[in-house]
Design a protein around this motif. Structure first.
Motif, short mmCIF file in Angstrom:
data_model
loop_
_atom_site.label_atom_id
_atom_site.label_comp_id
_atom_site.label_asym_id
_atom_site.label_seq_id
_atom_site.Cartn_x
_atom_site.Cartn_y
_atom_site.Cartn_z
N THR A 137 4.76 -25.55 -14.95
CA THR A 137 6.16 -25.60 -15.36
C THR A 137 7.02 -25.93 -14.14
O THR A 137 6.84 -25.34 -13.06
N ASN A 176 13.37 -17.63 -17.85
CA ASN A 176 13.31 -16.24 -17.41
C ASN A 176 14.76 -15.76 -17.28
O ASN A 176 15.69 -16.58 -17.43
N ASP A 227 11.03 -25.92 -16.58
CA ASP A 227 11.41 -24.57 -16.16
C ASP A 227 12.93 -24.53 -16.00
O ASP A 227 13.45 -24.50 -14.88
N TYR A 230 3.33 -17.84 -9.00
CA TYR A 230 4.54 -18.44 -8.43
C TYR A 230 4.17 -19.16 -7.13
O TYR A 230 4.28 -18.59 -6.03
N ALA A 263 3.67 -21.97 -11.76
CA ALA A 263 5.14 -22.00 -11.76
C ALA A 263 5.66 -21.93 -10.34
O ALA A 263 4.90 -21.71 -9.40
N SER A 264 6.98 -22.11 -10.22
CA SER A 264 7.65 -22.07 -8.92
C SER A 264 7.14 -23.18 -7.99
O SER A 264 6.39 -22.92 -7.05
N ARG A 297 6.83 -19.45 -4.17
CA ARG A 297 7.23 -18.13 -3.65
C ARG A 297 6.08 -17.51 -2.85
O ARG A 297 6.31 -16.81 -1.87
N ILE A 331 16.85 -17.89 -14.85
CA ILE A 331 17.12 -19.24 -15.37
C ILE A 331 18.24 -19.18 -16.41
O ILE A 331 19.16 -20.00 -16.40
N LYS A 355 7.10 -13.73 -22.13
CA LYS A 355 6.70 -13.49 -20.73
C LYS A 355 6.85 -12.00 -20.43
O LYS A 355 7.91 -11.40 -20.69
O1 G3P Z 1 8.82 -19.82 -13.98
C1 G3P Z 1 8.97 -19.04 -12.81
C2 G3P Z 1 9.88 -19.72 -11.92
O2 G3P Z 1 11.12 -19.91 -12.58
C3 G3P Z 1 10.10 -19.18 -10.56
O3 G3P Z 1 10.51 -20.28 -9.87
O4 G3P Z 1 11.81 -21.65 -8.33
O5 G3P Z 1 12.59 -19.33 -8.94
O6 G3P Z 1 10.60 -19.64 -7.48
P1 G3P Z 1 11.43 -20.20 -8.57
#
Ligand code: G3P
Length: 227
Positions: free
Chosen positions: A186, A28, A6, A132, A166-167, A135, A31, A86
């Motif tokens: 990821t 995303n 990620d 997520y 993710a996350s 989160r 990122i 996405k």
């Molecule tokens: O792929 C989704 C991810 O990038 C969100 O992760 O660490 O920003 O909560 P984060």
């Protein structure tokens, strides 16, 4: 469980793909904003590192379905096969996912905080849904439990859609979902590196090295001895 990076840092992606059994890269807009350079050039470089077979996830930017579809066509046109678009799991996104499914463009329903979002994205035709985990935890709910419930719902309704968790904050969260049978995760490079970060493992590897050096000499390998 498939494992994705990620991140959009090309040298980190190159390092991790070289070391670990990596299935692809997820990005995303946030990122992409963290790395220097034109985002399109960065994505092309990532595709070059991954080759044609590994999967690359790129997010559509517009908030309306027609715009999302336009971004998706452009993204796949540029980055080729095994590129997954996405799409945020919101009403306009469900419409875009349905249209893209009819066109044969693979999508991932992203920004998933609730099981119902995931169910609707999967029902609309998404190949993946991305809850997520961390989160959700930070909102005071249980990100692991939500992700497991999403997996159960997809299985129960026989939807051909995979959970792309993710996350993540730590490797334990990833392990818990791996043990549950989640299809994909990821993770940021630091989380991937923490999978095998353990003084006991390092100690055992070093003991083998020093024991063999006692009988064969410092730095001598089996290949050296066999000739
Ligand atoms: O792929 C989704 C991810 O990038 C969100 O992760 O660490 O920003 O909560 P984060």
């Amino acid at each position: 469980m498939k494992l994705y990076i990620d991140d959009a840092n090309v040298s980190e992606i190159r390092r991790l793909v070289d070391l670990y059994p990596i299935d692809g890269v997820t990005t995303n807009p946030s990122i992409l904003s963290k790395v220097k350079g034109d985002p399109i050039e960065v994505l092309k470089e990532i595709r070059a590192v991954l080759g044609e077979e590994k999967e690359l996830f790129v997010q559509a930017i517009p908030t309306d379905a027609e715009g999302m579809v336009g971004d998706a066509r452009a993204i796949v046109g540029l980055l080729g096969k095994n590129t997954i678009v996405k799409i945020p799991s919101v009403p306009e996104g469900f419409k875009a996912i349905r249209i893209l499914k009819e066109e044969g463009i693979q999508t991932c329903g992203t920004v998933v905080y609730t099981p119902m979002q995931a169910y609707l994205a999967a029902k609309a035709g998404a190949s993946y849904v991305a809850p997520y985990v961390n989160r959700i935890d930070n909102m005071g709910y249980d990100g692991i439990a939500v992700t497991e419930q999403i997996q159960d719902i997809l299985t129960m309704h026989d939807l051909p859609c995979e959970v792309l968790a993710a996350s993540f904050k730590n490797s334990q969260q990833v392990l818990t979902l791996c043990a549950y049978g989640i299809g994909s995760a990821t993770c940021a490079p630091a989380v991937i590196d923490a999978f095998v970060k353990n003084l006991a493992i390092d100690g055992a590897v070093n003991d083998f090295l020093s024991d063999f050096a006692k009988i064969a000499g410092e730095g001598t390998t089996m290949a050296d001895l066999i000739g």
